[in-house]
Design an enzyme around this catalytic site. Structure first.
Site, PDB file in Angstrom:
ATOM      1  N   ASP A  17       0.821  -1.215   0.000  1.00 27.96           N
ATOM      2  CA  ASP A  17       0.000   0.000   0.000  1.00 27.96           C
ATOM      3  C   ASP A  17       0.852   1.261   0.000  1.00 27.96           C
ATOM      4  O   ASP A  17       0.693   2.142  -0.851  1.00 27.96           O
ATOM      5  CB  ASP A  17      -0.933   0.007   1.221  1.00 27.96           C
ATOM      6  CG  ASP A  17      -1.951  -1.119   1.178  1.00 27.96           C
ATOM      7  OD1 ASP A  17      -2.311  -1.547   0.085  1.00 27.96           O
ATOM      8  OD2 ASP A  17      -2.372  -1.568   2.256  1.00 27.96           O
ATOM      9  N   ARG A  98      -1.075   1.341  16.514  1.00 25.10           N
ATOM     10  CA  ARG A  98      -1.459   2.484  15.663  1.00 25.10           C
ATOM     11  C   ARG A  98      -1.421   3.826  16.396  1.00 25.10           C
ATOM     12  O   ARG A  98      -0.880   4.798  15.861  1.00 25.10           O
ATOM     13  CB  ARG A  98      -2.844   2.249  15.041  1.00 25.10           C
ATOM     14  CG  ARG A  98      -2.931   1.035  14.122  1.00 25.10           C
ATOM     15  CD  ARG A  98      -1.741   0.915  13.216  1.00 25.10           C
ATOM     16  NE  ARG A  98      -1.895  -0.118  12.211  1.00 25.10           N
ATOM     17  CZ  ARG A  98      -0.895  -0.823  11.698  1.00 25.10           C
ATOM     18  NH1 ARG A  98       0.336  -0.621  12.148  1.00 25.10           N
ATOM     19  NH2 ARG A  98      -1.103  -1.727  10.776  1.00 25.10           N
ATOM     20  N   ASP A 127      -7.924   0.168  11.025  1.00 24.72           N
ATOM     21  CA  ASP A 127      -6.737   1.001  11.223  1.00 24.72           C
ATOM     22  C   ASP A 127      -6.944   2.447  10.798  1.00 24.72           C
ATOM     23  O   ASP A 127      -6.344   3.361  11.372  1.00 24.72           O
ATOM     24  CB  ASP A 127      -5.543   0.411  10.471  1.00 24.72           C
ATOM     25  CG  ASP A 127      -4.894  -0.731  11.239  1.00 24.72           C
ATOM     26  OD1 ASP A 127      -5.168  -0.858  12.444  1.00 24.72           O
ATOM     27  OD2 ASP A 127      -4.118  -1.490  10.638  1.00 24.72           O
ATOM     28  N   SER A 179      -2.180 -10.492   3.697  1.00 24.83           N
ATOM     29  CA  SER A 179      -2.009  -9.184   4.310  1.00 24.83           C
ATOM     30  C   SER A 179      -1.507  -9.415   5.729  1.00 24.83           C
ATOM     31  O   SER A 179      -2.168 -10.084   6.528  1.00 24.83           O
ATOM     32  CB  SER A 179      -3.345  -8.435   4.335  1.00 24.83           C
ATOM     33  OG  SER A 179      -3.210  -7.213   5.021  1.00 24.83           O
TER      34      SER A 179
END
Length: 411
Positions: A17, A98, A127, A179
């Protein structure tokens, strides 16, 4: 799109990404400057070669921030002390990483005078919420760019095609495109065959597990270890004092080689859908069990039971990205108070994916052998006292039964 953006700070991992986001930002925001920021929360070799890759794909610079100690001491340990678990199984490895990274992103964005912060989270995941709520807590005026919500790419296959067209090197391909999210605490796996809950995870397949082995491949002899806690914080393993990061790494090695900490979960995402993932949290699973065992002798019944209620709410808040909120801070203050007496040693036996207690001691133990013993030796507890207690405790039941009998007799 807003073309006035001249400088963007990008949360950069070097994965699929964020690798394609750098050229995409420059294409869509008039050649804006892109400053890549990687927060090192224990990704290990995933950070190798990132500077060269980031600059080659168009970033002006790359910050690699060592956040491991901050991550463990200020996010992992407070959550572990709370006993917080999401939906009984998920130990929140991605969730609390995060806010740790996002806070550092804001610091760099302010230092660099950036116009916006960009992340590579999808519009279907949790996220995006975790990053953006954390950013809002420290830079409410900052513009946030989330390419997955606005670009034309609709799948990871299309992302790979974009990368190939722009000569961006990738470590994955269409066949091995799980992922994954890795940090010091855990490794998650999503996608491919795992998207069908009927499929069994390929634990024994070479290369699937990275932090450890399948329980079937673990040694045939149990391994013992002892963890020392000071006020709910683990400080030593097998008598050896360890810093926060080294302690997690040590427990990951022990748990990993014994097949501990695997979780296969279909979870309820914050955005409303269900998703399936496999998580490896070997050291974390050991710590949670050891801490739970120590609390059983250090906390009184009322505190222990109420803390279990707090743990559920705490886990939901961490999962939902609400770390930097007054309620989470208040819950942490409550948890910290409960940990004042949680000091002692926990001995565990680890064997083929299982974590079993092998003894627990504490100078603050509330367990009294004199009271708990079955021997009638004139200790602090008199069995005769229980008769009056039961009569009073059972009085509401007795009164209702007498009333029911009276009603039945009048019919």
């Amino acid at each position: 799109m807003k073309k006035q953006i001249k400088k963007v700070v990008l949360a950069y991992s070097g994965g699929l990404d964020t690798s394609i986001i750098i050229p995409w930002l420059k294409e869509n925001y008039d050649g804006c400057e892109v400053i890549a920021v990687s927060g090192d929360v224990g990704q290990g070799t995933e950070l190798d070669g990132l500077e060269e890759k980031a600059k080659k794909t168009g970033a002006s610079k790359l910050y690699v921030l060592d956040l491991k100690q901050d991550f463990v001491e200020n996010y992992i340990f407070p959550t572990m002390q709370a006993g917080a678990v999401y939906e009984d199984k998920y130990l929140l490895g991605t969730s609390f990483a995060r806010p740790c990274i996002a806070k550092a992103l804001v610091e760099i964005a302010k230092k660099e005078g950036a116009d916006a912060i960009c992340h590579g989270c999808t519009g279907k995941g949790n996220d995006q919420v975790r990053f953006e709520l954390s950013i809002k807590a420290f830079a409410p005026e900052m513009q946030i760019i989330a390419p997955w919500r606005i670009w034309d790419l609709k799948s990871r296959d299309e992302e790979i095609a974009y990368a190939e067209a722009h000569n961006i090197p990738l470590k994955i391909n269409r066949e091995t495109n799980y992922s994954k999210d890795k940090n010091l605490w855990h490794l998650s796996h999503e996608g491919l065959d795992l998207e069908e809950p009927a499929n069994e995870p390929q634990y024994e397949k070479e290369g699937f597990l990275e932090l450890g082995v399948s329980p079937l491949q673990a040694p045939d002899t149990p391994e013992y270890l002892t963890i020392h806690f000071e006020k709910g914080i683990p400080t030593a393993v097998n008598g050896k004092p360890l810093g926060a990061v080294a302690l997690i790494e040590t427990l990951n090695e022990i748990g990993g080689r014994n097949g501990v900490g695997l979780a296969d979960i279909v979870e309820n995402r914050l955005v409303g859908m269900k998703s399936r993932g496999v998580y490896e949290t070997p050291g974390g699973a050991i710590l949670y069990e050891a801490h739970r065992m120590l609390e059983t002798i250090c906390l009184d019944k009322a505190t222990q039971h109420y803390k279990q209620l707090v743990a559920v709410k705490f886990g939901e808040m961490v999962y939902d990205g609400q770390w930097f909120t007054p309620l989470r801070e208040a819950l942490s203050a409550f948890v910290a108070k409960t940990q004042e007496t949680v000091t002692g040693d926990v001995k565990l036996r680890i064997y083929k994916g299982n974590i079993m207690g092998a003894g627990v001691t504490s100078p603050n133990s509330l367990y009294s052998e004199d009271i708990a013993t079955f021997s009638d030796d004139g200790g602090a507890y008199s069995q005769k006292d229980s008769e009056g207690f039961i009569n009073l405790f059972g009085l509401p039941i007795k009164v209702k039964a007498m009333l029911d009998q009276k009603k039945a007799g009048n019919k």
